[in-house]
Design an enzyme around this catalytic site. Sequence first.
Site, PDB file in Angstrom:
ATOM      1  N   ASP A  99       0.884  -1.069   0.070  1.00  0.00           N
ATOM      2  CA  ASP A  99      -0.033  -0.039  -0.003  1.00  0.00           C
ATOM      3  C   ASP A  99       0.898   1.249  -0.126  1.00  0.00           C
ATOM      4  O   ASP A  99       2.007   1.358   0.355  1.00  0.00           O
ATOM      5  CB  ASP A  99      -1.004   0.071   1.172  1.00  0.00           C
ATOM      6  N   GLU A 164       0.014  -1.269   5.531  1.00  0.00           N
ATOM      7  CA  GLU A 164       0.924  -0.735   6.595  1.00  0.00           C
ATOM      8  C   GLU A 164       0.774   0.637   6.981  1.00  0.00           C
ATOM      9  O   GLU A 164       1.153   0.915   8.136  1.00  0.00           O
ATOM     10  CB  GLU A 164       2.482  -0.810   5.836  1.00  0.00           C
TER      11      GLU A 164
HETATM   12 ZN   LIG Z   1       6.642   2.122   4.362  1.00  0.00          ZN
END
Ligand SMILES: [Zn+2]
Length: 412
Positions: A99, A164
Amino acid sequence: MSIEQFEKIAGRLDGYRDLVVKLQTDLTAIPAISPKSGGKGERRKTAYVRTFLESLGIEDLESRDAPDPEADGGVRPNLIARIPGRDPSRTLWIMSHVDVVPPGDESKWSSPPWEARLDGDRIYGRGVEDNQQGMVASMILAKAFTEEGITPHWNIALLFVADEEVGSTFGIQYLVKEGNPFSPDDLVVVPDGGEPDGSMIEVAEKAILWTRFRVIGKMTHGSTPERGINASRAAAHLITFLDGLYEDFPEKQDVFDPPISTFEPTKREPNVENVNTVPGEDVFFMDARILPSTSLDEVKAKMRSYCDRIAERFKVEVEMDHPMQEEAAPPTDPESPVVHALAPAIEHVYGVKARPMGIGGGTVAAYIRRSGIPAVVWARMDETLHGFDEYVLIPNIIGDAKVFAFVALKPW
Ligand SMILES: [Zn+2]
């Protein structure tokens, strides 16, 4: 023997410059933004990675998708690719996240954020460094081993996680909870932070304590202060009192930079519109980064005692709450096998003496450390992440892949 194998792999990696540009270009063109940040998730981007790894003939591919009804396909994909080693007792893990954060105001970019732009050794675009540097290094590492037909000493596992940037609920936290893939003897590297020369192996993080202080007095006209209680004055005194925290908690730990706990007043909310109004309320925040060995409860108790002193002296009320607090994860031992494996690899490839260090927090490695697995954050990067004109250096992608190859081949 294995140093010759390393030289072969390194030679392959040196030939992948055009491939790096292509992978970066393709990956950048697939925005993988979390639904929480207004995107659709990582499904398409992780599928691209999977297709690439399949084309190399890698057979051991495991999808560990976390259900998320808000995301494209109803899932947040997590992908593990395994390359078996000669000694299966230990696995080198490279964990990167798929992401990215939104690009912000696109007019502030020199070129469109979703179109990778090559300029010398640099590639610009959203996500090229954070964390496509780690993703692409993993992908070319796999290609070098499969094309050269070399079996690594340790197993290699390439882990591509979702989510994340907004808390890792559907990414590493999900994996650790639903059948932790790591073993305590494994070497876990998260190439998601580092220094421009590659000299920092991040092994520890401080606790994070955000505090909101709300000072309540009594509003009045600026010409009649005796009829009110000036919350702004009381807050200003409180801020200076809170500097005492530096003396209350003077402990030092040299693995950290800076080596002390920090207590910084940060945001201040607007209070009154007019110059001629005495504010009845003042709200400010403190961002504290606290060494793992210091108790958060003791820090909070000290903060409260400063608030009480201000309340008594200025006849105000002071409320305190914590919009964010995160206990420090147990640090990775600077003498752990992953540090001892990585440091000579970094020195061999980059000619840099790397050392284990702690930072202000918090990285995704904390979730791994809390599960009892020693993990480190390491990459060689300029850390242009999250800004406009994010870029990555091609030699860092290829060099980092060589470092991982060196660790996996264990030529010492
Ligand atoms: Zn990162």
